[in-house]
Design a protein around this motif. Structure first.
Motif, PDB file in Angstrom:
ATOM      1  N   GLN A   1       1.116  -1.129   0.106  1.00 30.82           N
ATOM      2  CA  GLN A   1       0.145  -0.128   0.223  1.00 30.82           C
ATOM      3  C   GLN A   1       0.530   1.171  -0.004  1.00 30.82           C
ATOM      4  O   GLN A   1       0.629   2.583  -0.192  1.00 30.82           O
ATOM      5  CB  GLN A   1      -1.079  -0.254   0.834  1.00 30.82           C
ATOM      6  CG  GLN A   1      -2.018  -0.963   1.291  1.00 30.82           C
ATOM      7  CD  GLN A   1      -2.706  -1.308   2.248  1.00 30.82           C
ATOM      8  OE1 GLN A   1      -1.821  -1.106   3.803  1.00 30.82           O
ATOM      9  NE2 GLN A   1      -3.939  -2.351   2.596  1.00 30.82           N
ATOM     10  N   THR A   2       1.970   0.924   0.349  1.00 30.05           N
ATOM     11  CA  THR A   2       3.221   1.913   0.686  1.00 30.05           C
ATOM     12  C   THR A   2       3.717   1.910  -0.633  1.00 30.05           C
ATOM     13  O   THR A   2       5.132   1.027  -1.053  1.00 30.05           O
ATOM     14  CB  THR A   2       4.043   2.189   1.813  1.00 30.05           C
ATOM     15  OG1 THR A   2       4.385   1.318   1.968  1.00 30.05           O
ATOM     16  CG2 THR A   2       2.602   2.793   2.974  1.00 30.05           C
ATOM     17  N   SER A   3       4.478   2.766  -0.968  1.00 30.05           N
ATOM     18  CA  SER A   3       6.130   2.863  -2.198  1.00 30.05           C
ATOM     19  C   SER A   3       6.874   2.558  -1.849  1.00 30.05           C
ATOM     20  O   SER A   3       7.815   2.142  -0.066  1.00 30.05           O
ATOM     21  CB  SER A   3       5.735   4.058  -2.627  1.00 30.05           C
ATOM     22  OG  SER A   3       6.347   5.149  -1.644  1.00 30.05           O
ATOM     23  N   PHE A   4       7.319   1.992  -1.604  1.00 31.79           N
ATOM     24  CA  PHE A   4       8.509   1.076  -1.045  1.00 31.79           C
ATOM     25  C   PHE A   4       9.784   2.093  -0.462  1.00 31.79           C
ATOM     26  O   PHE A   4      10.060   3.714  -1.224  1.00 31.79           O
ATOM     27  CB  PHE A   4      10.163   0.859  -2.519  1.00 31.79           C
ATOM     28  CG  PHE A   4      10.988  -0.460  -1.971  1.00 31.79           C
ATOM     29  CD1 PHE A   4      11.312  -1.158  -0.986  1.00 31.79           C
ATOM     30  CD2 PHE A   4      12.685  -0.235  -1.948  1.00 31.79           C
ATOM     31  CE1 PHE A   4      12.300  -1.854  -0.496  1.00 31.79           C
ATOM     32  CE2 PHE A   4      13.306  -0.088  -1.128  1.00 31.79           C
ATOM     33  CZ  PHE A   4      13.499  -0.995  -0.900  1.00 31.79           C
ATOM     34  N   THR A   5      10.215   2.052   0.750  1.00 27.04           N
ATOM     35  CA  THR A   5      11.207   3.528   1.032  1.00 27.04           C
ATOM     36  C   THR A   5      12.339   2.832   0.888  1.00 27.04           C
ATOM     37  O   THR A   5      12.814   1.835   1.771  1.00 27.04           O
ATOM     38  CB  THR A   5      10.553   3.349   2.705  1.00 27.04           C
ATOM     39  OG1 THR A   5       9.279   3.154   2.960  1.00 27.04           O
ATOM     40  CG2 THR A   5      11.263   4.590   3.590  1.00 27.04           C
TER      41      THR A   5
END
Ligand code: FPP
Ligand code: MG
Length: 479
Positions: free
Chosen positions: A173-177
């Motif tokens: 759900q989030t982009s890769f950190t």
């Protein structure tokens, strides 16, 4: 600089990330997945001797007579079988279940046995043994058991996306950190070259490095991967007395489970930190496929449009048969044993790895020749093979090739792959009326004797004796 502890406590291996229910043959592939709680590591009393190494010695008095090869490393074989399952967890429980399926039924474990015994028989002989021993002791040097389980890549990249490892999983759900760069790993400084001239001596008591135990697991995993594929190709109904994986799970999942095992072995191989071993073992995988193709070619030459396998009794047929035997069976034993010796610090120009290769190559060929005899003698009920299963598959092995020399009628049968009604029975009868089985056993014995002979180069040890005993067992085995 990091601390190096000579008598460090050997920590237990990590438990598997998931546990699956025992595979049941009759259902396809539904399993219950349980998140297993990781028990806290129990403190252990420091053992008396070098604990970074698995040692086969105990306080029990040595039984009289020659050592039993399996008994000599029985605890290590048992442990490696159990911890091997830790390498097979995945985000797909069904995949894990199939990958584990063949490990649930005990195998002969001949390949890991060979790796363990050769390791013990040669540890201490290689000129870089002191470095390997140091790497198995020293934190950060990469050779300790727990370090072989530790990922080299950041865990959330390696396991992205694996719902069974929520702690390490980056959410989609989030982009890769992006992680901020960390200082590179500083390996500890190796010890200086030993002051005294290296005198090759087998370590006493006999020892195993964690890398060698992991190698033993890797060779077994490759063997099982090849069986998963082989049972699809051969349409085998049974394996070790249970329904084969294709029967239990279907062809597609069996092939994929074999591929999955190879993926896991590749990662485990890289952690051993020895390029020569990666090269050796990767070439075994290629050899297994080449052997299978060679066998398929000889069985289906005409359908595949391949010419050149003339049905003449002669060197050509024997060459193909023995080449296939090396590729499908002996290569894993020969290169596995050689890789074990490399992990023990044997360098180029040292004879020990040559001995390991020559031994494994000859033992492997002897093993397969006896397998081919057993196929004629009684069949193998546990494999679901009636006697003559090879003939049913269209395969002419040692006994048939020798029988052909005495009974020319065998030639046309071999040429048409025993396809016509009555061909298999006739071929079995011709073998029975020939010295084919006896001569195949003589050939197996000659290879086994050669394997024993090369051991003479090694210094005396219990492991060497066990390897000698193994050459006799392989020829006498009845299953
Ligand atoms: C058993 O032979 C099979 C092998 C020893 C090797 C099979 C190799 C492949 C299928 C190539 C793919 C390899 C990998 C690593 C994925 P067998 O049929 O003579 O013995 P069996 O009676 O035990 O089945
Ligand atoms: Mg088979």
């Amino acid at each position: 600089m990091r601390r190096c502890s000579v008598a460090g406590v050997r920590r237990p291996s990590l438990p598997p990330p998931v546990s699956v229910t025992r595979a049941r043959a009759h259902r396809k592939y539904s399993v219950h997945v349980q998140q297993k709680k990781v028990p806290p590591a129990q403190p252990q009393a420091p053992p008396a001797n070098d604990t970074f190494l698995a040692t086969s010695t105990s306080s029990a008095p040595k039984p009289p007579g020659r050592p039993d090869p399996y008994a000599l490393v029985a605890p290590q074989l048992k442990e490696l079988r159990e911890t091997l399952l830790n390498l097979l967890g995945s985000s797909h429980p069904s995949l894990t279940e199939i990958a584990k399926y063949y490990f649930l039924h005990p195998s002969k474990q001949l390949r890991p046995l060979l790796v363990l015994l050769f390791s013990q028989a040669t540890n201490g002989l290689g000129s870089s043994w002191y470095l390997k021993k140091w790497a198995a002791q020293c934190e950060g040097a990469g050779g300790r058991a727990e370090e072989l389980d530790r990922p080299l890549t950041r865990a959330d990249v390696l396991n992205d996306w694996n719902p069974n490892m929520p702690d390490h999983t980056a959410s989609f759900q989030t982009s890769f950190t992006l992680q901020s760069p960390r200082p590179p790993h500083q390996p500890p400084l190796p010890p200086p070259f030993p002051p005294a001239l290296h005198v090759p001596t087998v370590e006493s008591p006999l020892v195993l490095l964690p890398t060698q135990v992991r190698l033993a697991q890797i060779v077994e995993m490759i063997h099982v991967a090849s069986l998963l594929h082989d049972d699809v190709i051969d349409k085998s109904p049974l394996r070790r007395g249970a329904p084969s994986a294709p029967v239990a799970f279907g062809n597609k999942l069996s092939v994929l489970a074999g591929d999955f095992l190879l993926g896991r072995t590749s990662a485990a191989l890289s952690r051993l930190g020895e390029n020569e071993v990666v090269e050796l073992i990767a070439s075994v995988i290629a050899n297994l496929v080449e052997g299978e193709i060679l066998q398929l070619k000889s069985m289906h030459a005409e359908e595949l449009g391949i010419v050149g396998l003339s049905p003449k009794v002669g060197q050509e047929n024997w060459n193909i048969y023995l080449q296939k035997t090396y590729l499908k069976t002996a290569s894993l034993m020969a290169k596995g044993a050689r890789a074990a010796v490399v992990l023990g610090g044997c360098k180029d120009g040292e004879v020990w790895k040559e001995v390991a290769y020559a031994y494994g190559r000859n033992l492997g060929i002897a093993f397969q020749l006896v397998d081919d005899i057993l196929d004629y003698e009684a069949g193998d009920a546990t494999l679901g093979k009636p006697g003559g299963a090879d003939l049913q598959l269209g395969l002419a092995t040692g006994p048939a090739l020798f029988a052909w020399e005495e009974h020319p009628e065998m030639g046309p049968l071999i040429k048409r792959k025993f396809e016509q009604p009555g061909d298999v029975e006739l071929a079995r009868d011709l073998v029975r009326r020939s010295s084919g089985v006896e001569r195949t056993r003589d050939l197996a014995r000659a290879h086994a004797d050669k394997a024993k002979e090369v051991l003479a180069v090694l210094p005396d040890s219990e492991a060497k004796e066990a390897l000698e005993v193994l050459t006799e067992r392989v020829v006498k085995r009845t299953s």
